[in-house]
Design a protein around this motif. Sequence first.
Motif, PDB file in Angstrom:
ATOM      1  N   PRO A  36      -1.378   1.613 -12.642  1.00  0.00           N
ATOM      2  CA  PRO A  36      -2.789   1.305 -12.865  1.00  0.00           C
ATOM      3  C   PRO A  36      -3.441   0.539 -11.734  1.00  0.00           C
ATOM      4  O   PRO A  36      -4.662   0.559 -11.594  1.00  0.00           O
ATOM      5  CB  PRO A  36      -2.766   0.475 -14.161  1.00  0.00           C
ATOM      6  CG  PRO A  36      -1.390  -0.066 -14.242  1.00  0.00           C
ATOM      7  CD  PRO A  36      -0.508   0.983 -13.640  1.00  0.00           C
ATOM      8  N   LEU A  37      -2.646  -0.165 -10.911  1.00  0.00           N
ATOM      9  CA  LEU A  37      -3.185  -0.946  -9.807  1.00  0.00           C
ATOM     10  C   LEU A  37      -2.724  -0.355  -8.479  1.00  0.00           C
ATOM     11  O   LEU A  37      -1.643   0.231  -8.407  1.00  0.00           O
ATOM     12  CB  LEU A  37      -2.707  -2.397  -9.901  1.00  0.00           C
ATOM     13  CG  LEU A  37      -3.174  -3.183 -11.135  1.00  0.00           C
ATOM     14  CD1 LEU A  37      -2.457  -4.522 -11.209  1.00  0.00           C
ATOM     15  CD2 LEU A  37      -4.678  -3.378 -11.114  1.00  0.00           C
ATOM     16  N   THR A  73      -3.571   6.085  -8.947  1.00  0.00           N
ATOM     17  CA  THR A  73      -3.970   5.025  -9.866  1.00  0.00           C
ATOM     18  C   THR A  73      -4.374   5.634 -11.197  1.00  0.00           C
ATOM     19  O   THR A  73      -5.266   6.467 -11.257  1.00  0.00           O
ATOM     20  CB  THR A  73      -5.151   4.222  -9.285  1.00  0.00           C
ATOM     21  OG1 THR A  73      -4.764   3.681  -8.026  1.00  0.00           O
ATOM     22  CG2 THR A  73      -5.548   3.090 -10.214  1.00  0.00           C
ATOM     23  N   ARG A  75      -4.569   4.452 -15.537  1.00  0.00           N
ATOM     24  CA  ARG A  75      -4.323   3.429 -16.549  1.00  0.00           C
ATOM     25  C   ARG A  75      -3.543   3.983 -17.742  1.00  0.00           C
ATOM     26  O   ARG A  75      -3.052   3.230 -18.561  1.00  0.00           O
ATOM     27  CB  ARG A  75      -5.652   2.835 -17.011  1.00  0.00           C
ATOM     28  CG  ARG A  75      -6.430   2.174 -15.884  1.00  0.00           C
ATOM     29  CD  ARG A  75      -7.616   1.405 -16.374  1.00  0.00           C
ATOM     30  NE  ARG A  75      -7.220   0.250 -17.175  1.00  0.00           N
ATOM     31  CZ  ARG A  75      -8.081  -0.628 -17.659  1.00  0.00           C
ATOM     32  NH1 ARG A  75      -9.375  -0.477 -17.432  1.00  0.00           N
ATOM     33  NH2 ARG A  75      -7.665  -1.657 -18.365  1.00  0.00           N
ATOM     34  N   ASP A  94      -7.306  11.002 -16.059  1.00  0.00           N
ATOM     35  CA  ASP A  94      -8.455  11.748 -15.536  1.00  0.00           C
ATOM     36  C   ASP A  94      -8.308  13.254 -15.717  1.00  0.00           C
ATOM     37  O   ASP A  94      -9.141  14.032 -15.240  1.00  0.00           O
ATOM     38  CB  ASP A  94      -8.687  11.421 -14.067  1.00  0.00           C
ATOM     39  CG  ASP A  94      -7.501  11.782 -13.173  1.00  0.00           C
ATOM     40  OD1 ASP A  94      -6.529  12.386 -13.672  1.00  0.00           O
ATOM     41  OD2 ASP A  94      -7.543  11.450 -11.968  1.00  0.00           O
ATOM     42  N   PRO A 118      -4.295  -7.829 -15.823  1.00  0.00           N
ATOM     43  CA  PRO A 118      -5.139  -6.713 -16.246  1.00  0.00           C
ATOM     44  C   PRO A 118      -4.809  -5.430 -15.486  1.00  0.00           C
ATOM     45  O   PRO A 118      -4.350  -5.467 -14.348  1.00  0.00           O
ATOM     46  CB  PRO A 118      -6.562  -7.196 -15.914  1.00  0.00           C
ATOM     47  CG  PRO A 118      -6.452  -8.686 -15.809  1.00  0.00           C
ATOM     48  CD  PRO A 118      -5.077  -8.963 -15.302  1.00  0.00           C
ATOM     49  N   GLY A 119      -5.058  -4.299 -16.129  1.00  0.00           N
ATOM     50  CA  GLY A 119      -4.831  -3.015 -15.488  1.00  0.00           C
ATOM     51  C   GLY A 119      -5.966  -2.594 -14.590  1.00  0.00           C
ATOM     52  O   GLY A 119      -5.899  -1.547 -13.942  1.00  0.00           O
ATOM     53  N   ASP A 120      -7.039  -3.382 -14.542  1.00  0.00           N
ATOM     54  CA  ASP A 120      -8.203  -3.098 -13.710  1.00  0.00           C
ATOM     55  C   ASP A 120      -8.135  -3.982 -12.475  1.00  0.00           C
ATOM     56  O   ASP A 120      -8.126  -5.212 -12.565  1.00  0.00           O
ATOM     57  CB  ASP A 120      -9.472  -3.385 -14.511  1.00  0.00           C
ATOM     58  CG  ASP A 120     -10.738  -3.064 -13.739  1.00  0.00           C
ATOM     59  OD1 ASP A 120     -10.642  -2.787 -12.523  1.00  0.00           O
ATOM     60  OD2 ASP A 120     -11.821  -3.087 -14.348  1.00  0.00           O
ATOM     61  N   SER A 121      -8.104  -3.364 -11.312  1.00  0.00           N
ATOM     62  CA  SER A 121      -7.944  -4.109 -10.069  1.00  0.00           C
ATOM     63  C   SER A 121      -9.023  -5.161  -9.885  1.00  0.00           C
ATOM     64  O   SER A 121      -8.743  -6.271  -9.407  1.00  0.00           O
ATOM     65  CB  SER A 121      -7.953  -3.140  -8.882  1.00  0.00           C
ATOM     66  OG  SER A 121      -7.733  -3.824  -7.676  1.00  0.00           O
ATOM     67  N   ALA A 122     -10.252  -4.844 -10.282  1.00  0.00           N
ATOM     68  CA  ALA A 122     -11.351  -5.781 -10.086  1.00  0.00           C
ATOM     69  C   ALA A 122     -11.193  -7.039 -10.934  1.00  0.00           C
ATOM     70  O   ALA A 122     -11.775  -8.083 -10.629  1.00  0.00           O
ATOM     71  CB  ALA A 122     -12.677  -5.100 -10.419  1.00  0.00           C
ATOM     72  N   ALA A 123     -10.416  -6.969 -12.006  1.00  0.00           N
ATOM     73  CA  ALA A 123     -10.278  -8.100 -12.924  1.00  0.00           C
ATOM     74  C   ALA A 123      -9.083  -8.983 -12.623  1.00  0.00           C
ATOM     75  O   ALA A 123      -8.965 -10.073 -13.196  1.00  0.00           O
ATOM     76  CB  ALA A 123     -10.184  -7.580 -14.364  1.00  0.00           C
TER      77      ALA A 123
END
Length: 307
Positions: A36-37, A73, A75, A94, A118-123
């Motif tokens: 995810p990252l 990438t 999730r 996707d 988190p699985g979201d890079s921005a977070a």
Amino acid sequence: MSKNIVIVGGGTGGGSGVARNLSAKLSAAKITLVNPLPYAVSRPTLPRMTVSAGNDLFETTLIPYDKLFTTRTARSCRVSSRADKKGGTVLLADGKQLPYDVLVLASGSHWEGLLNIPGDSAAVTESIAAGARALKRRRNFFWSGAALTEYAGEIKDVWPSKEVAIVHGSSNLMNSTYPSGFRKGLEKSLRARGVKLVLDDYVDEIPAPGPATIKTRKGTVIEADLVVATRGPCPRTEFVGKSLGAGTLDEKSQIKVKPTFQLLEHPDIFALGDAIDTVEQNQVAEAYVHAPINVITYLSGSGCTMK
């Protein structure tokens, strides 16, 4: 070997380590890492990265994957296997499909509290920074679960006046894998730093993060400005059970594997690390050595070796 190898999960010692190992040995294989990252997180450094200010751990702990293998990438994903058990497909969130001749499942675990990434890079950066802010502004801590001794030591090093309490179910810290002398030495060190240790006792209900009064099973009362739960992780294997059937997992949601790290009914699928049902202290370290060897021998048709 011109083969497709797909690895799901990119931990520093698990999936990414196996990918690097295989890349060095199978130059003709197409190796795809699904994570995810876009980088691996060195979780053992999280206590110091969260507690200590002004260090460069953000730059050194979030490790970008090298260019020896393709990285995707995603999730979430779903796995399918051919009827003849020779290859299959990984379906990404996707909608894109990755065919495989060999699949390696190194999906790791779900963690909680400050160990959760988190699985979201921005977070990711904000999540770690938020944990650091919470520790800095609170004074009394109650700690429960994995990494408790690491966090306690880091907190007392940086903020000696802060109060830290640990409840542990055994009469010695850590577990019996570690030598008794080491465990006793750790206890002595933490007590010398002023950490309150409540051993051979339990907390049956962990309060939500925040201020709380904790009462142990034996009646000890602990007042805390912040409760931090970092209990043992849960295997990140939901997608495996949904994809390959509930019988693929045991009662703890760990993937059932043979001594060769292969799934019981899927010789072309290997699993390793926290996600498998092998009882070992260092599953990832064990798998890092043996899993690549077994993948190579499986592709060559010469049979896998026992771990």
